[in-house]
Design a protein around this motif. Structure first.
Motif: not given
Length: 247
Positions: A76, A79, A82, A86, A242, A247
């Motif tokens: 987490r 990144g 993230a 995606s 999330l 990110s």
């Protein structure tokens, strides 16, 4: 999913911390407590061995939660989560990929501790099929709670503290440290609501009474329900996980 599982397993193999919590510390505890309790007057050696080895095995399976939550928090914070979010990878594939290696580690832990008990203390194992099934359910419970903890906690320190409360508090209340029969009546009632108690009861039924899979249906059912609750919490808490991801 399998790529995630393979990567996670390789990473855990090289993690010295997980080797300590999973194998070294439990064996040290077993050696010390067997020596302490077997020397007490009126306590039979066989009774001591069949209480302590399965009891501490059940207790230390929950310490896998520390490794699980550290892995999830690192993913987490770095990144990784993230980036995975995606991609077309589903939530279930991500969780399964992370979960399978920890299941393997816990099953290996149980096998090593029981083998140690057999070689050093002549621990009887009973029905091998029942022992394998019981170990699968115990590993499922411990790892699913680790997944639930991993998506809920914000920091490693918070997760480690809660894990120790669950592992040590559950061991105390569940009768893993001492026989249930010598505990106060109120504690004997409380322990039946603790999953660790049912883990130990399942193993004792197999070891002491040569019980089969059908004889341990109640411990298995309780461990299954407890594990399913952990999985449900992990899945429902994924969106929150999330939102905390960098990110």
């Amino acid at each position: 999913m399998w790529a995630i599982a393979q990567m996670e397993l390789k990473k855990n193999i090289h993690d010295k911390g997980i080797w300590f919590w999973t194998f070294i510390l439990p064996i040290l505890f077993i050696i010390v407590f067997v020596a302490v309790f077997s020397g007490q007057e009126g306590v039979e050696y066989a009774e001591t061995v069949t209480q302590i080895i399965p009891g501490y095995t059940v207790m230390f399976t929950f310490f896998i939660m520390i490794s699980i939550l550290i892995t999830f928090i690192k993913d987490r914070e770095r990144g990784m989560v993230a980036r995975i979010a995606s991609t077309p990878i589903s939530v279930s594939s991500y969780f399964l990929g992370k979960w399978i290696p920890f299941m393997i580690i816990v099953l290996l832990q149980i096998a090593v501790l029981f083998l140690f008990g057999v070689l050093v203390y002549d621990l009887p194992l009973g029905d091998p099929t029942a022992l394998i099934v019981m170990s699968l359910f115990q590993a499922f419970l411990a790892t699913s709670w680790g997944l639930a903890m991993a998506v809920l906690v914000k920091t490693e320190n918070m997760g480690i503290a809660l894990t120790q409360i669950i592992a040590l508090g559950g061991a105390l209340l569940g009768g893993l440290w001492m026989p249930i029969e010598i505990m106060p009546d109120i504690m004997q009632t409380i322990c039946k609501f603790i999953p660790q108690y049912w883990g130990l009861e399942g193993y004792k039924e197999i070891i002491l009474h040569d019980g089969g899979v059908l004889d341990i249906w109640q411990p298995l059912a309780i461990l299954l329900v407890g594990g399913a609750i952990g999985v449900l919490i992990a899945i429902t808490g994924y969106q929150r996980y999330l939102r905390l991801a960098k990110s």
